[in-house]
Design a protein around this motif. Structure first.
Motif, PDB file in Angstrom:
ATOM      1  N   HIS A   5       3.241   9.345  47.836  1.00  0.00           N
ATOM      2  CA  HIS A   5       4.514   8.723  47.473  1.00  0.00           C
ATOM      3  C   HIS A   5       5.140   9.546  46.356  1.00  0.00           C
ATOM      4  CE1 HIS A   5       2.765   4.997  49.252  1.00  0.00           C
ATOM      5  NE2 HIS A   5       1.677   5.404  48.612  1.00  0.00           N
ATOM      6  N   VAL A   7       7.753   9.534  43.198  1.00  0.00           N
ATOM      7  CA  VAL A   7       8.500   8.637  42.308  1.00  0.00           C
ATOM      8  C   VAL A   7       9.020   9.408  41.097  1.00  0.00           C
ATOM      9  CG1 VAL A   7       7.330   6.482  42.959  1.00  0.00           C
ATOM     10  CG2 VAL A   7       6.360   7.889  41.153  1.00  0.00           C
ATOM     11  N   SER A 110      -6.006   4.456  43.923  1.00  0.00           N
ATOM     12  CA  SER A 110      -4.610   4.854  43.706  1.00  0.00           C
ATOM     13  C   SER A 110      -4.554   5.757  42.480  1.00  0.00           C
ATOM     14  CB  SER A 110      -3.734   3.625  43.479  1.00  0.00           C
ATOM     15  OG  SER A 110      -4.194   2.892  42.363  1.00  0.00           O
ATOM     16  N   ASP A 148      -3.559   5.616  47.960  1.00  0.00           N
ATOM     17  CA  ASP A 148      -2.199   5.906  47.503  1.00  0.00           C
ATOM     18  C   ASP A 148      -2.195   6.999  46.452  1.00  0.00           C
ATOM     19  OD1 ASP A 148      -0.485   3.869  48.868  1.00  0.00           O
ATOM     20  OD2 ASP A 148      -2.010   2.565  47.968  1.00  0.00           O
ATOM     21  N   TYR A 150       0.411   9.089  44.210  1.00  0.00           N
ATOM     22  CA  TYR A 150       1.792   9.214  43.735  1.00  0.00           C
ATOM     23  C   TYR A 150       1.981  10.579  43.095  1.00  0.00           C
ATOM     24  CZ  TYR A 150       1.913   4.198  44.381  1.00  0.00           C
ATOM     25  OH  TYR A 150       1.864   2.946  44.933  1.00  0.00           O
TER      26      TYR A 150
END
Ligand code: AR6
Length: 171
Positions: A5, A7, A110, A148, A150
């Motif tokens: 992901h 961000v 994560s 996950d 990021y």
């Protein structure tokens, strides 16, 4: 399915199992994301880093997160860009991979990476983004973990470069 992901925020605010620090070989703090992480975590982080005694370029070590929302910090030492003929690409890939390996060993589901070496260490942004995204995606394809991942960009031009790199993978 494990996923990357993208961000745009301050990594110290991330509520994930681990955040990654773009550290230097001394592990004794500095500017940029390193300074921000030490400020947010508090002085116990520096004490634990001092006890570890350093980390070579391309490697990473794990500490607790102290006052951070994240439980752990993975301190990765990226290469200083010296023109590209000093093994910089392989060393950058290595620090992403080491962080991912440590994450699996510590059951981290994560985690959040900053753009390692893309600030004070001067790595060209587009090339660093390609290396980061390739290394993370191949690891996720191989292991299916962490769930996950990021990539935290602090500036929109950094986010743009990483978005391009992710698009490049999909083509
Ligand atoms: N959250 C997310 N990303 C950030 C943050 C933040 N709070 N602050 C800066 N960045 P740099 P390096 C971005 O210089 O190039 C230190 O002094 C920043 O915009 O932090 O690996 C260490 O002690 C950039 O895109 O790390 C080392 O001596 C990226 O994080 C040296 O700098 C990396 O920039 C390491 O240099």
């Amino acid at each position: 399915m494990a996923m990357i992901h993208l961000v745009e925020t301050d990594i110290t605010t991330m509520r994930v199992d681990a955040i990654v620090n773009a550290a230097n070989e001394t592990l004794l703090g500095g500017g940029g994301v390193d300074g921000a992480i030490h400020r947010a975590a508090g002085p116990e982080l520096l004490a634990e880093c001092r006890a570890i005694g350093g980390c070579t370029t391309g490697q990473a070590v794990l500490t607790k997160g102290y006052n951070l929302p994240a439980r752990f910090v993975l301190h990765a030492v990226g290469p200083v860009w010296r023109g590209g003929n000093q093994n910089e690409p392989a060393l950058l890939a290595s620090c992403y991979r080491r962080c991912l390996e440590l994450a699996i060993q510590h059951d981290i589901q994560s985690m959040a990476f900053p753009a390692i070496s893309c600030g004070a260490y001067g790595f060209p942004l587009d090339e660093a983004a390609d290396i980061a995204v390739d290394t993370i995606q191949s690891f996720l394809n191989r292991t299916g973990k962490p769930k996950d991942v990021y990539i935290v960009c602090f500036q929109s031009r950094v986010k743009f470069a990483f978005a391009q790199a992710i698009r490049g993978l999909e083509e």
